[in-house]
Motif scaffolding. Structure first.
Motif, PDB file in Angstrom:
ATOM      1  N   ASN A 108       0.832  -1.200   0.000  1.00  0.00           N
ATOM      2  CA  ASN A 108       0.000   0.000   0.000  1.00  0.00           C
ATOM      3  C   ASN A 108       0.873   1.258   0.000  1.00  0.00           C
ATOM      4  O   ASN A 108       0.568   2.235  -0.692  1.00  0.00           O
ATOM      5  CB  ASN A 108      -0.930  -0.026   1.208  1.00  0.00           C
ATOM      6  N   TYR A 128       3.850   1.511  -1.274  1.00  0.00           N
ATOM      7  CA  TYR A 128       4.467   1.620  -2.589  1.00  0.00           C
ATOM      8  C   TYR A 128       3.522   2.282  -3.592  1.00  0.00           C
ATOM      9  O   TYR A 128       3.910   3.185  -4.324  1.00  0.00           O
ATOM     10  CB  TYR A 128       4.888   0.239  -3.077  1.00  0.00           C
ATOM     11  N   PHE A 129       2.255   1.832  -3.607  1.00  0.00           N
ATOM     12  CA  PHE A 129       1.310   2.406  -4.567  1.00  0.00           C
ATOM     13  C   PHE A 129       0.902   3.831  -4.195  1.00  0.00           C
ATOM     14  O   PHE A 129       0.636   4.640  -5.076  1.00  0.00           O
ATOM     15  CB  PHE A 129       0.081   1.504  -4.713  1.00  0.00           C
ATOM     16  N   SER A 130       0.869   4.142  -2.901  1.00  0.00           N
ATOM     17  CA  SER A 130       0.545   5.521  -2.527  1.00  0.00           C
ATOM     18  C   SER A 130       1.699   6.468  -2.853  1.00  0.00           C
ATOM     19  O   SER A 130       1.474   7.654  -3.134  1.00  0.00           O
ATOM     20  CB  SER A 130       0.182   5.606  -1.048  1.00  0.00           C
ATOM     21  N   LYS A 145       3.544   6.176  -5.499  1.00  0.00           N
ATOM     22  CA  LYS A 145       3.421   6.425  -6.939  1.00  0.00           C
ATOM     23  C   LYS A 145       2.399   7.524  -7.214  1.00  0.00           C
ATOM     24  O   LYS A 145       2.534   8.273  -8.178  1.00  0.00           O
ATOM     25  CB  LYS A 145       3.013   5.144  -7.667  1.00  0.00           C
ATOM     26  N   GLN A 146       1.366   7.625  -6.362  1.00  0.00           N
ATOM     27  CA  GLN A 146       0.326   8.623  -6.576  1.00  0.00           C
ATOM     28  C   GLN A 146       0.668   9.976  -5.965  1.00  0.00           C
ATOM     29  O   GLN A 146       0.481  11.013  -6.589  1.00  0.00           O
ATOM     30  CB  GLN A 146      -1.002   8.141  -5.985  1.00  0.00           C
ATOM     31  N   ARG A 147       1.152   9.984  -4.710  1.00  0.00           N
ATOM     32  CA  ARG A 147       1.300  11.231  -3.969  1.00  0.00           C
ATOM     33  C   ARG A 147       2.722  11.715  -3.812  1.00  0.00           C
ATOM     34  O   ARG A 147       2.948  12.861  -3.479  1.00  0.00           O
ATOM     35  CB  ARG A 147       0.704  11.083  -2.567  1.00  0.00           C
ATOM     36  N   GLU A 185      10.764   6.014  -1.919  1.00  0.00           N
ATOM     37  CA  GLU A 185      10.810   4.709  -2.591  1.00  0.00           C
ATOM     38  C   GLU A 185      11.880   3.795  -2.011  1.00  0.00           C
ATOM     39  O   GLU A 185      11.668   2.590  -1.894  1.00  0.00           O
ATOM     40  CB  GLU A 185      11.037   4.908  -4.088  1.00  0.00           C
TER      41      GLU A 185
END
Length: 94
Positions: free
Chosen positions: A44, A46-48, A50-52, A74
């Motif tokens: 979660n 990692y994907f957040s 990428k967005q924020r 990252e």
């Protein structure tokens, strides 16, 4: 989302203390569940990212220059995923 930054720090410490006090074979199941929860939280993260972008939280709500800061970029997520993976492999070996 920022409050989840505390979980990879305090959950293993808390379960380590409980495991020391219980010293039971069923406790390994709780540790496996802990590793699964940490894996889901790290994915979660990692994907957040990428967005924020970078996530930054100051412990206790203090000013950024006074309090203890938790920064998540990252490279930190990769180290968290690596530590969860290595600890899971060690658990399987034991």
């Amino acid at each position: 989302m920022e409050k989840l930054l505390y979980i990879p720090i305090f959950l293993p410490i808390l379960l380590g203390v409980i495991g020391y006090l219980i010293n039971n074979d069923k406790f390994y199941n709780i540790i496996y569940i802990n590793q699964f929860i940490l894996l889901i939280i790290n994915i979660n993260f990692y994907f957040s990212l990428k967005q924020r972008g970078i996530i930054y939280e100051v412990v206790g709500g203090w000013d950024r220059f006074i309090g203890i800061g938790l920064k998540l970029a990252e490279i930190e997520v990769l180290f968290l995923l690596l530590s969860v993976f290595i600890f899971t492999i060690i658990l399987i070996y034991i």
